[in-house]
Design a protein around this motif. Sequence first.
Motif, PDB file in Angstrom:
ATOM      1  N   VAL A 108      40.499 -22.384 -27.188  1.00 40.26           N
ATOM      2  CA  VAL A 108      39.756 -22.112 -28.425  1.00 40.26           C
ATOM      3  C   VAL A 108      40.601 -22.544 -29.616  1.00 40.26           C
ATOM      4  O   VAL A 108      41.744 -22.978 -29.463  1.00 40.26           O
ATOM      5  N   ASP A 109      40.016 -22.388 -30.804  1.00 36.76           N
ATOM      6  CA  ASP A 109      40.775 -22.570 -32.049  1.00 36.76           C
ATOM      7  C   ASP A 109      41.085 -21.175 -32.577  1.00 36.76           C
ATOM      8  O   ASP A 109      40.287 -20.592 -33.328  1.00 36.76           O
ATOM      9  N   PRO A 110      42.208 -20.593 -32.185  1.00 40.69           N
ATOM     10  CA  PRO A 110      42.508 -19.212 -32.573  1.00 40.69           C
ATOM     11  C   PRO A 110      42.967 -19.066 -34.013  1.00 40.69           C
ATOM     12  O   PRO A 110      43.270 -17.964 -34.458  1.00 40.69           O
ATOM     13  N   THR A 111      43.003 -20.176 -34.752  1.00 37.55           N
ATOM     14  CA  THR A 111      43.355 -20.132 -36.178  1.00 37.55           C
ATOM     15  C   THR A 111      42.127 -19.959 -37.059  1.00 37.55           C
ATOM     16  O   THR A 111      42.252 -19.786 -38.270  1.00 37.55           O
ATOM     17  N   ASP A 112      40.942 -20.018 -36.465  1.00 37.03           N
ATOM     18  CA  ASP A 112      39.676 -19.984 -37.210  1.00 37.03           C
ATOM     19  C   ASP A 112      39.066 -18.587 -37.129  1.00 37.03           C
ATOM     20  O   ASP A 112      38.648 -18.143 -36.056  1.00 37.03           O
ATOM     21  N   GLY A 113      39.000 -17.907 -38.272  1.00 37.73           N
ATOM     22  CA  GLY A 113      38.447 -16.558 -38.295  1.00 37.73           C
ATOM     23  C   GLY A 113      36.981 -16.490 -38.640  1.00 37.73           C
ATOM     24  O   GLY A 113      36.395 -15.396 -38.698  1.00 37.73           O
ATOM     25  N   GLY A 114      36.348 -17.643 -38.872  1.00 39.91           N
ATOM     26  CA  GLY A 114      34.955 -17.638 -39.304  1.00 39.91           C
ATOM     27  C   GLY A 114      33.959 -18.114 -38.278  1.00 39.91           C
ATOM     28  O   GLY A 114      32.774 -18.280 -38.582  1.00 39.91           O
ATOM     29  N   GLY A 115      34.412 -18.308 -37.050  1.00 39.46           N
ATOM     30  CA  GLY A 115      33.549 -18.815 -35.989  1.00 39.46           C
ATOM     31  C   GLY A 115      34.335 -19.774 -35.127  1.00 39.46           C
ATOM     32  O   GLY A 115      35.566 -19.755 -35.131  1.00 39.46           O
ATOM     33  N   GLN A 116      33.632 -20.620 -34.409  1.00 39.27           N
ATOM     34  CA  GLN A 116      34.299 -21.609 -33.570  1.00 39.27           C
ATOM     35  C   GLN A 116      33.563 -22.942 -33.662  1.00 39.27           C
ATOM     36  O   GLN A 116      32.364 -23.025 -33.348  1.00 39.27           O
ATOM     37  N   PHE A 117      34.311 -23.955 -34.120  1.00 40.09           N
ATOM     38  CA  PHE A 117      33.796 -25.323 -34.138  1.00 40.09           C
ATOM     39  C   PHE A 117      32.536 -25.399 -34.998  1.00 40.09           C
ATOM     40  O   PHE A 117      32.575 -24.956 -36.146  1.00 40.09           O
ATOM     41  N   CYS A 118      31.423 -25.884 -34.461  1.00 48.45           N
ATOM     42  CA  CYS A 118      30.222 -25.999 -35.299  1.00 48.45           C
ATOM     43  C   CYS A 118      29.464 -24.687 -35.418  1.00 48.45           C
ATOM     44  O   CYS A 118      28.544 -24.562 -36.235  1.00 48.45           O
ATOM     45  N   ARG A 120      29.160 -21.046 -36.630  1.00 58.46           N
ATOM     46  CA  ARG A 120      29.769 -20.214 -37.653  1.00 58.46           C
ATOM     47  C   ARG A 120      29.143 -18.831 -37.662  1.00 58.46           C
ATOM     48  O   ARG A 120      28.002 -18.639 -37.244  1.00 58.46           O
ATOM     49  N   GLY A 121      29.894 -17.857 -38.153  1.00 62.63           N
ATOM     50  CA  GLY A 121      29.375 -16.507 -38.263  1.00 62.63           C
ATOM     51  C   GLY A 121      30.117 -15.540 -37.360  1.00 62.63           C
ATOM     52  O   GLY A 121      30.865 -15.930 -36.460  1.00 62.63           O
ATOM     53  N   GLU A 122      29.890 -14.245 -37.620  1.00 61.83           N
ATOM     54  CA  GLU A 122      30.658 -13.197 -36.939  1.00 61.83           C
ATOM     55  C   GLU A 122      30.500 -13.203 -35.423  1.00 61.83           C
ATOM     56  O   GLU A 122      31.442 -12.880 -34.696  1.00 61.83           O
ATOM     57  N   SER A 123      29.356 -13.574 -34.934  1.00 62.16           N
ATOM     58  CA  SER A 123      29.138 -13.514 -33.487  1.00 62.16           C
ATOM     59  C   SER A 123      29.921 -14.578 -32.732  1.00 62.16           C
ATOM     60  O   SER A 123      30.095 -14.481 -31.513  1.00 62.16           O
ATOM     61  N   TYR A 124      30.412 -15.600 -33.453  1.00 66.16           N
ATOM     62  CA  TYR A 124      31.144 -16.694 -32.807  1.00 66.16           C
ATOM     63  C   TYR A 124      32.656 -16.588 -33.007  1.00 66.16           C
ATOM     64  O   TYR A 124      33.391 -17.513 -32.650  1.00 66.16           O
ATOM     65  N   ARG A 125      33.123 -15.474 -33.545  1.00 71.97           N
ATOM     66  CA  ARG A 125      34.561 -15.301 -33.712  1.00 71.97           C
ATOM     67  C   ARG A 125      35.240 -15.096 -32.360  1.00 71.97           C
ATOM     68  O   ARG A 125      34.603 -14.729 -31.379  1.00 71.97           O
ATOM     69  N   THR A 126      36.551 -15.310 -32.343  1.00 74.04           N
ATOM     70  CA  THR A 126      37.308 -15.105 -31.113  1.00 74.04           C
ATOM     71  C   THR A 126      37.894 -13.691 -31.078  1.00 74.04           C
ATOM     72  O   THR A 126      38.146 -13.074 -32.117  1.00 74.04           O
ATOM     73  N   ALA A 127      38.131 -13.187 -29.864  1.00 73.09           N
ATOM     74  CA  ALA A 127      38.753 -11.871 -29.689  1.00 73.09           C
ATOM     75  C   ALA A 127      39.124 -11.695 -28.223  1.00 73.09           C
ATOM     76  O   ALA A 127      38.549 -12.340 -27.336  1.00 73.09           O
ATOM     77  N   VAL A 128      40.073 -10.815 -28.001  1.00 75.23           N
ATOM     78  CA  VAL A 128      40.408 -10.354 -26.648  1.00 75.23           C
ATOM     79  C   VAL A 128      40.181  -8.851 -26.634  1.00 75.23           C
ATOM     80  O   VAL A 128      40.635  -8.137 -27.544  1.00 75.23           O
ATOM     81  N   ALA A 200      28.728 -32.640 -29.304  1.00 73.70           N
ATOM     82  CA  ALA A 200      28.341 -32.703 -30.711  1.00 73.70           C
ATOM     83  C   ALA A 200      29.031 -31.622 -31.545  1.00 73.70           C
ATOM     84  O   ALA A 200      29.312 -31.830 -32.730  1.00 73.70           O
ATOM     85  N   CYS A 201      29.311 -30.501 -30.911  1.00 75.04           N
ATOM     86  CA  CYS A 201      29.930 -29.386 -31.630  1.00 75.04           C
ATOM     87  C   CYS A 201      31.417 -29.636 -31.887  1.00 75.04           C
ATOM     88  O   CYS A 201      32.029 -28.968 -32.722  1.00 75.04           O
ATOM     89  N   GLY A 202      32.006 -30.557 -31.162  1.00 78.15           N
ATOM     90  CA  GLY A 202      33.404 -30.910 -31.391  1.00 78.15           C
ATOM     91  C   GLY A 202      34.414 -29.953 -30.791  1.00 78.15           C
ATOM     92  O   GLY A 202      35.593 -29.973 -31.163  1.00 78.15           O
ATOM     93  N   ARG A 203      33.976 -29.153 -29.848  1.00 74.00           N
ATOM     94  CA  ARG A 203      34.871 -28.151 -29.259  1.00 74.00           C
ATOM     95  C   ARG A 203      36.106 -28.781 -28.620  1.00 74.00           C
ATOM     96  O   ARG A 203      37.244 -28.434 -28.949  1.00 74.00           O
ATOM     97  N   ASP A 204      35.893 -29.696 -27.710  1.00 74.79           N
ATOM     98  CA  ASP A 204      37.011 -30.267 -26.964  1.00 74.79           C
ATOM     99  C   ASP A 204      37.914 -31.116 -27.837  1.00 74.79           C
ATOM    100  O   ASP A 204      39.138 -31.132 -27.654  1.00 74.79           O
ATOM    101  N   ALA A 205      37.332 -31.819 -28.794  1.00 70.75           N
ATOM    102  CA  ALA A 205      38.136 -32.645 -29.695  1.00 70.75           C
ATOM    103  C   ALA A 205      39.090 -31.773 -30.514  1.00 70.75           C
ATOM    104  O   ALA A 205      40.275 -32.102 -30.674  1.00 70.75           O
ATOM    105  N   ARG A 206      38.587 -30.658 -31.025  1.00 68.50           N
ATOM    106  CA  ARG A 206      39.420 -29.770 -31.834  1.00 68.50           C
ATOM    107  C   ARG A 206      40.478 -29.074 -30.979  1.00 68.50           C
ATOM    108  O   ARG A 206      41.652 -28.963 -31.393  1.00 68.50           O
ATOM    109  N   VAL A 207      40.108 -28.618 -29.798  1.00 65.95           N
ATOM    110  CA  VAL A 207      41.070 -27.953 -28.914  1.00 65.95           C
ATOM    111  C   VAL A 207      42.187 -28.925 -28.515  1.00 65.95           C
ATOM    112  O   VAL A 207      43.371 -28.572 -28.498  1.00 65.95           O
TER     113      VAL A 207
END
Length: 221
Positions: A108-118, A120-128, A200-207
């Motif tokens: 994941v992109d654990p530096t992003d607090g506003g979502g993941q990749f494309c 956005r929003g609270e439901s897409y934030r990361t957490a353990v 299209a969301c750019g997940r793998d490129a960003r990771v």
Amino acid sequence: MRVLERLKPLTLMGLIAMGIVAQTNPLQAQPTKVLTVAGGCFWCVESDFEGVPGVIEAVSGYTGGTIENPTYKDVTRGGSGHYEAVQIIFDPAKVSRERLLEMFFRSVDPTDGGGQFCDRGESYRTAVFVSNKAEEALASRVKAAAQKVLRQEIVTPVLPAKTFYEAEDYHQDYYKGESLVFTRFGPKRQAEAYKRYRQACGRDARVAQLWGDAAPFASGH
């Protein structure tokens, strides 16, 4: 001699029965464990971790919020407090919780607090999510080690586990589904729609940009 001959089949049957009991006795089996994480789109997290040796299953769902039995719409429109999350059920004799956590932070992109990749929003934030002090200490240690490697602040929180609600059936194993769905790319089978979305969301490129060769899944999609 005849008595011994009669005893042989009985002894053999007894040994077979003992073997069956040993195999089915739950005390003999290593209990499975569960790791709950949020990594943006739960289709992607599920797809990643179900291919890891030692992982038995990954289940998409919602957790961390206040609404009981939330729906996908409840979660994605915001305000529920829930994350799109995945429960990773694993065999600790084959893969450790620590190893899975290491893989998670690097997927994941654990530096992003506003979502993941494309997304956005609270439901897409990361957490353990953790259930006890030992799990909390382990997750915090793995997070600190990942931050040291990344040399950037990791904002992914380690949170107390709450009730996990399984997502709707159509979300489970979406990445390999065969149902026909309508997308911006036109009608596609779920598996193909998932691949198009992920790219299209750019997940793998960003990771890959963040983690390079340490990214466990990015090069495989």
